[in-house]
Motif scaffolding. Structure first.
Motif, PDB file in Angstrom:
ATOM      1  N   ALA A  59       0.764  -1.358  -0.021  1.00  0.00           N
ATOM      2  CA  ALA A  59       0.118   0.093  -0.116  1.00  0.00           C
ATOM      3  C   ALA A  59       0.845   1.303   0.083  1.00  0.00           C
ATOM      4  O   ALA A  59       2.043   1.170   0.263  1.00  0.00           O
ATOM      5  CB  ALA A  59      -0.917  -0.021   1.284  1.00  0.00           C
ATOM      6  N   GLU A  60       0.224   2.195  -0.280  1.00  0.00           N
ATOM      7  CA  GLU A  60       0.835   3.694  -0.259  1.00  0.00           C
ATOM      8  C   GLU A  60      -0.032   4.272   0.950  1.00  0.00           C
ATOM      9  O   GLU A  60      -0.958   4.227   0.927  1.00  0.00           O
ATOM     10  CB  GLU A  60       0.736   4.721  -1.224  1.00  0.00           C
ATOM     11  CG  GLU A  60       1.274   5.986  -1.278  1.00  0.00           C
ATOM     12  CD  GLU A  60       1.383   6.572  -2.457  1.00  0.00           C
ATOM     13  OE1 GLU A  60       1.004   6.451  -3.592  1.00  0.00           O
ATOM     14  OE2 GLU A  60       2.206   8.001  -2.372  1.00  0.00           O
ATOM     15  N   ALA A  61       0.621   4.846   1.765  1.00  0.00           N
ATOM     16  CA  ALA A  61       0.111   5.645   2.983  1.00  0.00           C
ATOM     17  C   ALA A  61       0.189   7.176   2.535  1.00  0.00           C
ATOM     18  O   ALA A  61       1.162   7.651   2.030  1.00  0.00           O
ATOM     19  CB  ALA A  61       1.036   5.674   4.059  1.00  0.00           C
ATOM     20  N   ILE A 119       5.886   5.222   1.830  1.00  0.00           N
ATOM     21  CA  ILE A 119       5.512   6.674   2.392  1.00  0.00           C
ATOM     22  C   ILE A 119       6.269   7.940   1.393  1.00  0.00           C
ATOM     23  O   ILE A 119       7.056   7.340   1.001  1.00  0.00           O
ATOM     24  CB  ILE A 119       5.902   6.958   3.703  1.00  0.00           C
ATOM     25  CG1 ILE A 119       7.404   6.815   4.265  1.00  0.00           C
ATOM     26  CG2 ILE A 119       5.081   5.755   4.627  1.00  0.00           C
ATOM     27  CD1 ILE A 119       7.914   7.112   5.455  1.00  0.00           C
ATOM     28  N   ASN A 120       5.455   8.989   1.379  1.00  0.00           N
ATOM     29  CA  ASN A 120       6.083  10.093   0.722  1.00  0.00           C
ATOM     30  C   ASN A 120       6.938  10.831   1.329  1.00  0.00           C
ATOM     31  O   ASN A 120       6.542  11.223   2.667  1.00  0.00           O
ATOM     32  CB  ASN A 120       4.878  10.937   0.066  1.00  0.00           C
ATOM     33  CG  ASN A 120       3.841  10.101  -0.501  1.00  0.00           C
ATOM     34  OD1 ASN A 120       4.501   9.847  -1.723  1.00  0.00           O
ATOM     35  ND2 ASN A 120       2.998   9.615  -0.413  1.00  0.00           N
ATOM     36  N   ILE A 121       7.855  11.298   1.038  1.00  0.00           N
ATOM     37  CA  ILE A 121       8.979  12.062   1.569  1.00  0.00           C
ATOM     38  C   ILE A 121       9.320  13.362   1.108  1.00  0.00           C
ATOM     39  O   ILE A 121       9.361  13.394  -0.324  1.00  0.00           O
ATOM     40  CB  ILE A 121      10.629  11.371   1.745  1.00  0.00           C
ATOM     41  CG1 ILE A 121      10.441   9.849   2.312  1.00  0.00           C
ATOM     42  CG2 ILE A 121      11.455  12.092   2.355  1.00  0.00           C
ATOM     43  CD1 ILE A 121       9.976   9.752   3.761  1.00  0.00           C
ATOM     44  N   LEU A 151      10.370   4.233   0.568  1.00  0.00           N
ATOM     45  CA  LEU A 151      10.384   5.706   0.534  1.00  0.00           C
ATOM     46  C   LEU A 151      10.154   6.283  -1.106  1.00  0.00           C
ATOM     47  O   LEU A 151      10.989   6.107  -1.825  1.00  0.00           O
ATOM     48  CB  LEU A 151      11.667   6.344   1.219  1.00  0.00           C
ATOM     49  CG  LEU A 151      12.012   5.794   2.530  1.00  0.00           C
ATOM     50  CD1 LEU A 151      13.114   6.354   2.941  1.00  0.00           C
ATOM     51  CD2 LEU A 151      10.899   5.936   3.505  1.00  0.00           C
ATOM     52  N   GLU A 152       9.024   6.993  -1.086  1.00  0.00           N
ATOM     53  CA  GLU A 152       8.832   7.651  -2.483  1.00  0.00           C
ATOM     54  C   GLU A 152       9.433   9.070  -2.419  1.00  0.00           C
ATOM     55  O   GLU A 152       9.226   9.943  -1.531  1.00  0.00           O
ATOM     56  CB  GLU A 152       7.207   7.737  -2.708  1.00  0.00           C
ATOM     57  CG  GLU A 152       6.584   6.453  -2.727  1.00  0.00           C
ATOM     58  CD  GLU A 152       5.270   6.510  -3.603  1.00  0.00           C
ATOM     59  OE1 GLU A 152       4.667   7.710  -3.721  1.00  0.00           O
ATOM     60  OE2 GLU A 152       4.736   5.478  -3.424  1.00  0.00           O
ATOM     61  N   LEU A 153       9.964   9.236  -3.680  1.00  0.00           N
ATOM     62  CA  LEU A 153      10.958  10.569  -3.638  1.00  0.00           C
ATOM     63  C   LEU A 153      10.383  11.026  -4.987  1.00  0.00           C
ATOM     64  O   LEU A 153      10.145  10.403  -6.016  1.00  0.00           O
ATOM     65  CB  LEU A 153      12.316  10.257  -3.670  1.00  0.00           C
ATOM     66  CG  LEU A 153      13.004   9.576  -2.437  1.00  0.00           C
ATOM     67  CD1 LEU A 153      14.661   9.552  -2.890  1.00  0.00           C
ATOM     68  CD2 LEU A 153      12.880  10.233  -1.281  1.00  0.00           C
ATOM     69  N   MET A 181      10.646   6.044  -7.132  1.00  0.00           N
ATOM     70  CA  MET A 181      10.629   7.538  -7.873  1.00  0.00           C
ATOM     71  C   MET A 181       8.963   7.688  -8.242  1.00  0.00           C
ATOM     72  O   MET A 181       8.423   7.214  -9.064  1.00  0.00           O
ATOM     73  CB  MET A 181      11.567   7.678  -8.783  1.00  0.00           C
ATOM     74  CG  MET A 181      11.506   9.111  -9.262  1.00  0.00           C
ATOM     75  SD  MET A 181      12.522   9.481 -10.653  1.00  0.00           S
ATOM     76  CE  MET A 181      13.966  10.087  -9.826  1.00  0.00           C
ATOM     77  N   ASP A 182       8.424   8.653  -7.325  1.00  0.00           N
ATOM     78  CA  ASP A 182       7.259   8.899  -7.569  1.00  0.00           C
ATOM     79  C   ASP A 182       6.962  10.109  -8.801  1.00  0.00           C
ATOM     80  O   ASP A 182       7.603  10.478  -9.212  1.00  0.00           O
ATOM     81  CB  ASP A 182       6.626   9.711  -6.204  1.00  0.00           C
ATOM     82  CG  ASP A 182       5.184   9.831  -5.895  1.00  0.00           C
ATOM     83  OD1 ASP A 182       4.563   9.219  -6.979  1.00  0.00           O
ATOM     84  OD2 ASP A 182       4.907  10.157  -4.709  1.00  0.00           O
ATOM     85  N   ASP A 183       5.696  10.015  -9.178  1.00  0.00           N
ATOM     86  CA  ASP A 183       5.419  10.922 -10.384  1.00  0.00           C
ATOM     87  C   ASP A 183       6.620  10.812 -11.540  1.00  0.00           C
ATOM     88  O   ASP A 183       6.600  11.921 -12.301  1.00  0.00           O
ATOM     89  CB  ASP A 183       5.325  12.229 -10.064  1.00  0.00           C
ATOM     90  CG  ASP A 183       4.045  12.297  -8.840  1.00  0.00           C
ATOM     91  OD1 ASP A 183       3.223  11.423  -8.894  1.00  0.00           O
ATOM     92  OD2 ASP A 183       4.179  13.156  -8.167  1.00  0.00           O
ATOM     93  N   LEU A 202      10.118   2.546 -10.152  1.00  0.00           N
ATOM     94  CA  LEU A 202       9.629   3.778 -10.820  1.00  0.00           C
ATOM     95  C   LEU A 202       8.232   3.738 -11.093  1.00  0.00           C
ATOM     96  O   LEU A 202       7.591   2.670 -11.138  1.00  0.00           O
ATOM     97  CB  LEU A 202      10.092   3.850 -12.318  1.00  0.00           C
ATOM     98  CG  LEU A 202      11.591   3.822 -12.636  1.00  0.00           C
ATOM     99  CD1 LEU A 202      11.875   3.851 -14.268  1.00  0.00           C
ATOM    100  CD2 LEU A 202      12.384   5.086 -12.034  1.00  0.00           C
ATOM    101  N   LYS A 203       7.808   4.941 -10.479  1.00  0.00           N
ATOM    102  CA  LYS A 203       6.343   4.847 -10.483  1.00  0.00           C
ATOM    103  C   LYS A 203       5.597   5.775 -11.557  1.00  0.00           C
ATOM    104  O   LYS A 203       5.937   7.091 -11.578  1.00  0.00           O
ATOM    105  CB  LYS A 203       6.002   5.492  -9.047  1.00  0.00           C
ATOM    106  CG  LYS A 203       4.387   5.189  -8.606  1.00  0.00           C
ATOM    107  CD  LYS A 203       4.371   5.361  -7.082  1.00  0.00           C
ATOM    108  CE  LYS A 203       3.065   4.964  -6.733  1.00  0.00           C
ATOM    109  NZ  LYS A 203       2.844   5.222  -5.300  1.00  0.00           N
ATOM    110  N   ILE A 204       5.017   5.281 -12.574  1.00  0.00           N
ATOM    111  CA  ILE A 204       4.472   5.974 -13.656  1.00  0.00           C
ATOM    112  C   ILE A 204       3.540   7.193 -13.356  1.00  0.00           C
ATOM    113  O   ILE A 204       2.602   6.661 -12.744  1.00  0.00           O
ATOM    114  CB  ILE A 204       4.036   4.989 -14.924  1.00  0.00           C
ATOM    115  CG1 ILE A 204       5.109   4.071 -15.208  1.00  0.00           C
ATOM    116  CG2 ILE A 204       3.767   5.919 -16.054  1.00  0.00           C
ATOM    117  CD1 ILE A 204       4.475   2.880 -15.955  1.00  0.00           C
TER     118      ILE A 204
END
Ligand code: C2E
Ligand code: MG
Ligand code: MG
Length: 279
Positions: A59-61, A119-121, A151-153, A181-183, A202-204
């Motif tokens: 999951a993503e928080a 989680i988003n940082i 950790l999403e950066l 890597m977010d977005d 990688l997160k598209i």
């Protein structure tokens, strides 16, 4: 005066009551935000990440603010303010600790032991001098498997101070903590950096996924990102998957994981755990 300065100084701006109202609202929001942590007004929602056949892998928080007198406030409405004011540091720390505590609970049960949590940082949080120690302490205190924490950066964070970013990522990576890597695709990532940064995934970006079947150029970008991730031996996940058409395209082109409303919206932890039982 602030508006005039913002537009490059040496300019005139006329007072406008609407502007005054916006400034007042922002000040009120910031005043409330200052007390939100000590008053326990934050909560995490969990959005599932799954394979195409619906197996939930994690999951993503996503943080929510239960601001008294208003509906749940979405992070887009207060994270930028928290970043400007520095409040993102204690808030980010709360997210980190809450996520680690959740992973600990999941580790104790057979049905949830396999789950990863992302989680988003924020940039400011990441570049704190003791960020590495803070993450390691949180993992140690919660007594969890570091492999389960992701950790999403964002690209802008990574590019801000690339050398420092590489150093911090490598330090955490050595302890088994993963990065996503977010977005991905919305910034200006240099491909040369991409190979130096220890991203596991990688997160598209949603903005490309949304246009699958609508804008051929964006579908090509999605295909290219998947191919690139595969070549660089990185995992790849698509976010913002809303339609069956988008899902089928992603599956057909080799993106094994999805996150989006088609699979599930971000929900409180009890609802997320209920989804696992139907899995
Ligand atoms: P993000 O990390 O890119 O998160 C994805 C956003 O897309 C979330 O919005 C999620 O609810 C939304 N979303 C997911 N699936 C779909 C879909 O199928 N369609 C559409 N239209 N939207 C979808 P949310 O929760 O409002 O979060 C917005 C942003 O706020 C996040 O973007 C992230 O950058 C930031 N954020 C959230 N939680 C935190 C946090 O704990 N710390 C920090 N620093 N930032 C956070
Ligand atoms: Mg994210
Ligand atoms: Mg994203």
């Amino acid at each position: 005066m602030y508006q005039a300065k913002k537009s490059g100084r040496n300019a005139l701006r006329f007072f406008d009551p609407q502007m005054q109202a916006i400034i007042k609202e922002r000040a009120a929001l910031e005043a409330d935000l200052r007390h939100a942590l000590s008053r326990n007004q934050f909560m995490l929602h969990y959005q599932l990440q799954a394979t195409h056949d619906g197996r939930i892998v994690g999951a993503e928080a996503l943080i929510r603010w239960l601001r008294p007198g208003s509906n749940l406030v979405s992070p887009d409405a207060f994270i930028p303010l928290a970043e400007d004011s520095g409040l993102i540091l204690p808030i980010g720390q709360w997210v980190l600790e809450t996520a680690c505590a959740q992973l600990k609970k999941w580790a104790d049960s057979e049905a949830t032991r396999h789950l990863q949590l992302a989680i988003n940082i924020s940039a400011r949080q990441f570049h704190q001098p003791d960020f590495v120690e803070k993450v390691l302490a949180a993992v140690r205190n919660a007594d969890i498997d570091p492999n389960k924490l992701k950790l999403e950066l964002t690209e802008s964070l990574v590019l801000k101070d690339a050398d420092d970013t590489i150093r911090i990522m490598n330090e955490l990576n050595a302890f088994g903590i993963h990065f996503s890597m977010d977005d991905f695709g919305t910034g200006y990532s240099s491909l040369a950096y991409l190979t130096q940064l220890p991203f596991k995934q990688l997160k598209i970006a949603q903005s490309f996924v949304r246009n699958i079947g609508v804008r051929p150029a964006d579908a090509v970008i999605v295909q290219t990102i998947i191919a690139m991730a595969n070549t660089l031996e990185m995992a790849v996940i698509a976010e913002g998957v809303e339609t069956e058409e988008q899902r089928a395209f992603l599956e057909q082109h080799g993106c094994p994981f999805c996150q989006g409303f088609l699979f599930g919206k971000p929900v409180p932890v009890e609802e997320f755990e209920a989804l696992l039982k139907q899995d």
